[in-house]
Design an enzyme around this catalytic site. Structure first.
Site, PDB file in Angstrom:
ATOM      1  N   TYR A 143     -23.507  14.030  15.039  1.00  0.00           N
ATOM      2  CA  TYR A 143     -22.181  14.140  14.445  1.00  0.00           C
ATOM      3  C   TYR A 143     -22.288  15.071  13.253  1.00  0.00           C
ATOM      4  O   TYR A 143     -23.042  14.814  12.324  1.00  0.00           O
ATOM      5  CB  TYR A 143     -21.723  12.744  14.018  1.00  0.00           C
ATOM      6  CG  TYR A 143     -20.289  12.571  13.566  1.00  0.00           C
ATOM      7  CD1 TYR A 143     -19.406  13.628  13.433  1.00  0.00           C
ATOM      8  CD2 TYR A 143     -19.826  11.309  13.263  1.00  0.00           C
ATOM      9  CE1 TYR A 143     -18.103  13.431  13.023  1.00  0.00           C
ATOM     10  CE2 TYR A 143     -18.512  11.092  12.847  1.00  0.00           C
ATOM     11  CZ  TYR A 143     -17.660  12.160  12.725  1.00  0.00           C
ATOM     12  OH  TYR A 143     -16.363  11.955  12.311  1.00  0.00           O
ATOM     13  N   HIS A 201     -20.220  11.323   1.949  1.00  0.00           N
ATOM     14  CA  HIS A 201     -20.920  11.422   3.227  1.00  0.00           C
ATOM     15  C   HIS A 201     -22.435  11.513   3.055  1.00  0.00           C
ATOM     16  O   HIS A 201     -23.172  11.073   3.928  1.00  0.00           O
ATOM     17  CB  HIS A 201     -20.371  12.590   4.054  1.00  0.00           C
ATOM     18  CG  HIS A 201     -19.097  12.235   4.743  1.00  0.00           C
ATOM     19  ND1 HIS A 201     -17.889  12.186   4.079  1.00  0.00           N
ATOM     20  CD2 HIS A 201     -18.849  11.885   6.014  1.00  0.00           C
ATOM     21  CE1 HIS A 201     -16.944  11.822   4.931  1.00  0.00           C
ATOM     22  NE2 HIS A 201     -17.505  11.623   6.119  1.00  0.00           N
ATOM     23  N   TYR A 208     -15.992  14.487  -1.197  1.00  0.00           N
ATOM     24  CA  TYR A 208     -16.144  14.253   0.236  1.00  0.00           C
ATOM     25  C   TYR A 208     -17.623  14.355   0.622  1.00  0.00           C
ATOM     26  O   TYR A 208     -18.159  13.494   1.318  1.00  0.00           O
ATOM     27  CB  TYR A 208     -15.310  15.265   1.032  1.00  0.00           C
ATOM     28  CG  TYR A 208     -15.296  15.003   2.518  1.00  0.00           C
ATOM     29  CD1 TYR A 208     -14.341  14.178   3.089  1.00  0.00           C
ATOM     30  CD2 TYR A 208     -16.247  15.575   3.358  1.00  0.00           C
ATOM     31  CE1 TYR A 208     -14.321  13.928   4.452  1.00  0.00           C
ATOM     32  CE2 TYR A 208     -16.251  15.327   4.716  1.00  0.00           C
ATOM     33  CZ  TYR A 208     -15.280  14.512   5.260  1.00  0.00           C
ATOM     34  OH  TYR A 208     -15.275  14.252   6.612  1.00  0.00           O
ATOM     35  N   TRP A 224     -14.324   2.047   5.912  1.00  0.00           N
ATOM     36  CA  TRP A 224     -14.632   3.444   5.607  1.00  0.00           C
ATOM     37  C   TRP A 224     -13.342   4.257   5.512  1.00  0.00           C
ATOM     38  O   TRP A 224     -13.171   5.081   4.613  1.00  0.00           O
ATOM     39  CB  TRP A 224     -15.574   4.028   6.660  1.00  0.00           C
ATOM     40  CG  TRP A 224     -15.934   5.463   6.400  1.00  0.00           C
ATOM     41  CD1 TRP A 224     -15.383   6.568   6.979  1.00  0.00           C
ATOM     42  CD2 TRP A 224     -16.915   5.948   5.474  1.00  0.00           C
ATOM     43  NE1 TRP A 224     -15.965   7.706   6.482  1.00  0.00           N
ATOM     44  CE2 TRP A 224     -16.908   7.351   5.547  1.00  0.00           C
ATOM     45  CE3 TRP A 224     -17.797   5.334   4.594  1.00  0.00           C
ATOM     46  CZ2 TRP A 224     -17.736   8.164   4.789  1.00  0.00           C
ATOM     47  CZ3 TRP A 224     -18.639   6.127   3.833  1.00  0.00           C
ATOM     48  CH2 TRP A 224     -18.597   7.526   3.926  1.00  0.00           C
ATOM     49  N   TRP A 225     -12.421   4.039   6.458  1.00  0.00           N
ATOM     50  CA  TRP A 225     -11.145   4.750   6.404  1.00  0.00           C
ATOM     51  C   TRP A 225     -10.433   4.472   5.083  1.00  0.00           C
ATOM     52  O   TRP A 225      -9.908   5.392   4.460  1.00  0.00           O
ATOM     53  CB  TRP A 225     -10.246   4.318   7.549  1.00  0.00           C
ATOM     54  CG  TRP A 225     -10.649   4.778   8.918  1.00  0.00           C
ATOM     55  CD1 TRP A 225     -11.581   5.726   9.253  1.00  0.00           C
ATOM     56  CD2 TRP A 225     -10.124   4.296  10.144  1.00  0.00           C
ATOM     57  NE1 TRP A 225     -11.659   5.856  10.606  1.00  0.00           N
ATOM     58  CE2 TRP A 225     -10.780   4.995  11.183  1.00  0.00           C
ATOM     59  CE3 TRP A 225      -9.170   3.347  10.476  1.00  0.00           C
ATOM     60  CZ2 TRP A 225     -10.488   4.770  12.525  1.00  0.00           C
ATOM     61  CZ3 TRP A 225      -8.887   3.122  11.806  1.00  0.00           C
ATOM     62  CH2 TRP A 225      -9.541   3.833  12.826  1.00  0.00           C
TER      63      TRP A 225
END
Length: 104
Positions: A41, A22, A18, A76-77
């Site tokens: 963010y 990112h 993860y 991206w999802w």
């Protein structure tokens, strides 16, 4: 300016993956988020529960609701769906968080 906080869930064993994904976030996705009004963010991980806590700062004139139809966000999802809890459309399962305290 508005702040939005929510939580998501990472699948076991994917903490490093993860972060890796990112750390290499697609420039076109970052650009899209900024264009739609998200200017700050952050995502935090509770390593005990694998709960991801996200906080976004959103401009007053933001068009965040228009993000969900954008092909790059949907891509991206799809890219992230194998390592976190998702809805049938591969969007992450998000649970909103209520702000109880803020200090400037």
């Amino acid at each position: 300016m508005e702040s939005k906080a929510f939580k998501m869930k990472l699948l076991p064993g994917f903490e490093k993956e993860y972060k890796k994904r990112h750390d290499a976030i697609w420039p076109e996705l970052s650009r899209l988020l900024a264009e739609k009004g998200i200017y700050d963010y952050s995502i935090f991980l509770d390593e005990e529960t694998l709960t991801l806590f996200a906080v976004q700062k959103i401009k007053a004139d933001a068009e965040v609701d228009k993000l969900f139809d954008e092909p790059v966000l949907r891509k991206w999802w799809d890219y992230m769906a194998d390592i976190m809890e998702t809805n049938p459309d591969n969007s992450p399962v998000e649970r909103p968080l209520k702000m109880l305290f803020h200090m400037d």
